[in-house]
Design a protein around this motif. Structure first.
Motif, PDB file in Angstrom:
ATOM      1  N   UNK A 175       0.823  -1.202   0.000  1.00 50.67           N
ATOM      2  CA  UNK A 175       0.000   0.000   0.000  1.00 50.67           C
ATOM      3  C   UNK A 175       0.870   1.271   0.000  1.00 50.67           C
ATOM      4  N   UNK A 176       1.959   1.225  -0.776  1.00 54.43           N
ATOM      5  CA  UNK A 176       2.849   2.362  -0.928  1.00 54.43           C
ATOM      6  C   UNK A 176       3.872   2.534   0.171  1.00 54.43           C
ATOM      7  N   UNK A 177       3.845   1.676   1.178  1.00 49.41           N
ATOM      8  CA  UNK A 177       4.792   1.765   2.290  1.00 49.41           C
ATOM      9  C   UNK A 177       5.822   0.649   2.179  1.00 49.41           C
ATOM     10  N   UNK A 178       7.087   0.983   2.462  1.00 48.58           N
ATOM     11  CA  UNK A 178       8.170   0.002   2.372  1.00 48.58           C
ATOM     12  C   UNK A 178       8.064  -0.971   3.546  1.00 48.58           C
ATOM     13  N   UNK A 202      18.489   2.099  -0.500  1.00 46.63           N
ATOM     14  CA  UNK A 202      17.282   2.160  -1.334  1.00 46.63           C
ATOM     15  C   UNK A 202      16.060   2.598  -0.537  1.00 46.63           C
ATOM     16  N   UNK A 203      16.015   2.218   0.750  1.00 54.87           N
ATOM     17  CA  UNK A 203      14.863   2.628   1.576  1.00 54.87           C
ATOM     18  C   UNK A 203      14.843   4.150   1.719  1.00 54.87           C
ATOM     19  N   UNK A 204      15.991   4.720   2.084  1.00 48.19           N
ATOM     20  CA  UNK A 204      16.064   6.175   2.214  1.00 48.19           C
ATOM     21  C   UNK A 204      15.860   6.851   0.860  1.00 48.19           C
ATOM     22  N   UNK A 205      16.372   6.243  -0.187  1.00 51.46           N
ATOM     23  CA  UNK A 205      16.194   6.789  -1.533  1.00 51.46           C
ATOM     24  C   UNK A 205      14.712   6.882  -1.882  1.00 51.46           C
ATOM     25  N   UNK A 206      13.955   5.826  -1.573  1.00 52.07           N
ATOM     26  CA  UNK A 206      12.516   5.835  -1.858  1.00 52.07           C
ATOM     27  C   UNK A 206      11.800   6.884  -1.020  1.00 52.07           C
ATOM     28  N   UNK A 207      12.200   7.028   0.220  1.00 54.98           N
ATOM     29  CA  UNK A 207      11.573   8.025   1.070  1.00 54.98           C
ATOM     30  C   UNK A 207      11.872   9.446   0.594  1.00 54.98           C
ATOM     31  N   UNK A 250      10.469   9.436  -3.584  1.00 50.78           N
ATOM     32  CA  UNK A 250       9.135   8.921  -3.848  1.00 50.78           C
ATOM     33  C   UNK A 250       9.066   8.185  -5.171  1.00 50.78           C
ATOM     34  N   UNK A 251       7.959   8.408  -5.870  1.00 62.02           N
ATOM     35  CA  UNK A 251       7.753   7.694  -7.128  1.00 62.02           C
ATOM     36  C   UNK A 251       8.561   8.315  -8.270  1.00 62.02           C
ATOM     37  N   UNK A 252       9.217   9.423  -8.008  1.00 62.19           N
ATOM     38  CA  UNK A 252      10.006  10.069  -9.060  1.00 62.19           C
ATOM     39  C   UNK A 252      11.189   9.251  -9.506  1.00 62.19           C
ATOM     40  N   UNK A 253      11.722   8.434  -8.606  1.00 58.95           N
ATOM     41  CA  UNK A 253      12.801   7.528  -8.957  1.00 58.95           C
ATOM     42  C   UNK A 253      14.096   8.218  -9.353  1.00 58.95           C
ATOM     43  N   UNK A 254      14.807   7.595 -10.284  1.00 58.05           N
ATOM     44  CA  UNK A 254      16.131   8.060 -10.706  1.00 58.05           C
ATOM     45  C   UNK A 254      16.062   9.474 -11.281  1.00 58.05           C
ATOM     46  N   UNK A 255      15.047   9.773 -12.059  1.00 61.14           N
ATOM     47  CA  UNK A 255      14.946  11.090 -12.686  1.00 61.14           C
ATOM     48  C   UNK A 255      14.874  12.196 -11.638  1.00 61.14           C
ATOM     49  N   UNK A 297      25.345  15.993   1.457  1.00 66.50           N
ATOM     50  CA  UNK A 297      24.007  16.327   0.988  1.00 66.50           C
ATOM     51  C   UNK A 297      23.391  15.177   0.196  1.00 66.50           C
ATOM     52  N   UNK A 298      24.210  14.483  -0.592  1.00 69.49           N
ATOM     53  CA  UNK A 298      23.680  13.368  -1.371  1.00 69.49           C
ATOM     54  C   UNK A 298      23.283  12.202  -0.477  1.00 69.49           C
ATOM     55  N   UNK A 299      23.911  12.082   0.684  1.00 70.90           N
ATOM     56  CA  UNK A 299      23.572  10.978   1.583  1.00 70.90           C
ATOM     57  C   UNK A 299      22.131  11.084   2.068  1.00 70.90           C
ATOM     58  N   UNK A 300      21.630  12.314   2.152  1.00 72.87           N
ATOM     59  CA  UNK A 300      20.236  12.495   2.556  1.00 72.87           C
ATOM     60  C   UNK A 300      19.266  11.946   1.532  1.00 72.87           C
ATOM     61  N   UNK A 301      19.735  11.763   0.295  1.00 75.03           N
ATOM     62  CA  UNK A 301      18.902  11.171  -0.756  1.00 75.03           C
ATOM     63  C   UNK A 301      19.105   9.672  -0.869  1.00 75.03           C
ATOM     64  N   UNK A 302      19.954   9.113  -0.008  1.00 75.37           N
ATOM     65  CA  UNK A 302      20.266   7.700  -0.111  1.00 75.37           C
ATOM     66  C   UNK A 302      21.303   7.408  -1.181  1.00 75.37           C
TER      67      UNK A 302
END
Length: 289
Positions: free
Chosen positions: A36-39, A96-101, A104-109, A154-159
């Motif tokens: 349901x959208x949650x990891x 990947x968990x932090x990256x998704x948080x 979101x659904x924007x992904x790599x882009x 700063x990039x670490x905050x994006x996973x």
């Protein structure tokens, strides 16, 4: 027969459900199990895994090192000489968990857009703290290391993990190129003029030295010739003196013959002399029997 007809669809449904509950994680990727959208789970090890059909879904992310070219940007170093910088970065999804948080659904882009903003800001800050000579020099490893170190946090905050940052190209803006080329031409022309002036100065020294050497050689040659001429004249006079002392009459006869030879040459001036002149003494004696 009716029982078999009922069992076959059930088996097909169960097989479909069973197959939809199984997924494979490739060694080149990581996977998130979403409910349901949650990891609810992170699959980082390659192999076979399971999920709840219809309730859970799988989102896959590339686990390899990725490249990102940064759009050219203008920077202003300490000497206010604007430069256009073209850079690229290498990064990977570390969490990947932090990256998704974070994206979101924007992904790599979406992540790359945010990573671009981070790298552009850090590039402007680092390159703005040094001179253009440092940026244009061949040894720019220290600058890229500073940009990478500043972007890592700063990039670490994006996973994300920033693996490397490199400056591909550093050029002057188009509008500044002609002025820069003009300054370079003027500098080269000034250097050429200096070289020509130094060459002319060296040539003048060489010519002056050669002229002085010529004067010294000519003077020495004249001195030597005068010495030789004086010695020759002295030797001649000595011989004449000895000849005169040995036979005075023969000496006077010889000198008279020389005088006749010089005086009677064709083209000489006309002389009017008396027949009784002493000049003809030996001619008169020659006419005697």
């Amino acid at each position: 027969m009716k029982k078999a007809t009922f069992i076959l669809p059930v088996i097909a449904i169960l097989a479909a459900v069973g197959l939809s509950s199984v997924f494979i994680v490739d060694e080149r990727e990581k996977a998130l199990v979403l409910q349901f959208g949650r990891v609810v789970d992170v699959k980082e090890e390659p192999g076979l895994s399971f999920k709840i059909p219809l309730i859970q879904e799988i989102v896959r992310y590339d686990d390899r090192i990725l490249s990102r070219d940064i759009d050219p940007l203008e920077v202003t170093p300490l000497d206010d000489r604007r430069l256009v910088v073209d850079a690229f970065a290498r990064y990977r999804i570390a969490d990947v968990h932090q990256f998704r948080e974070a994206v979101g659904v924007g992904g790599i882009r979406a992540a790359e857009d945010r990573l671009d903003r981070i790298l552009r800001a850090e590039t402007r800050e680092v390159l703005g703290s040094v001179s253009s000579a440092d940026i244009l020099s061949s040894d720019r490893a220290a600058l890229t290391l500073r940009i990478r170190s500043a972007a890592i946090a700063e990039a670490r905050a994006l996973g994300l993990e920033v693996v490397d940052v490199r400056l591909k190209r550093t050029d002057l803006p188009v509008q500044n190129l002609e002025a820069t080329f003009a300054r370079m031409r003027a500098e080269r022309e000034r250097e050429a003029a200096d070289e020509i002036a130094r060459g002319e100065e060296a040539a003048q020294r060489v010519r002056a030295q050669a002229d002085r050497t010529v004067v010294e050689l000519v003077s020495d040659a004249k001195r030597q010739s005068e010495i030789i001429r004086g010695e020759s004249d002295a030797e001649r006079n000595r011989i004449f003196a000895e000849a005169y002392g040995s036979d005075r009459e023969f000496f006077e006869f010889y000198r008279s013959l020389e005088a006749y030879q010089r005086a009677l040459l064709e083209g000489n001036s006309t002389m009017v002399l008396s027949p009784d002149s002493e000049f003809f003494n030996y001619l008169k004696q020659a006419d005697r029997p």
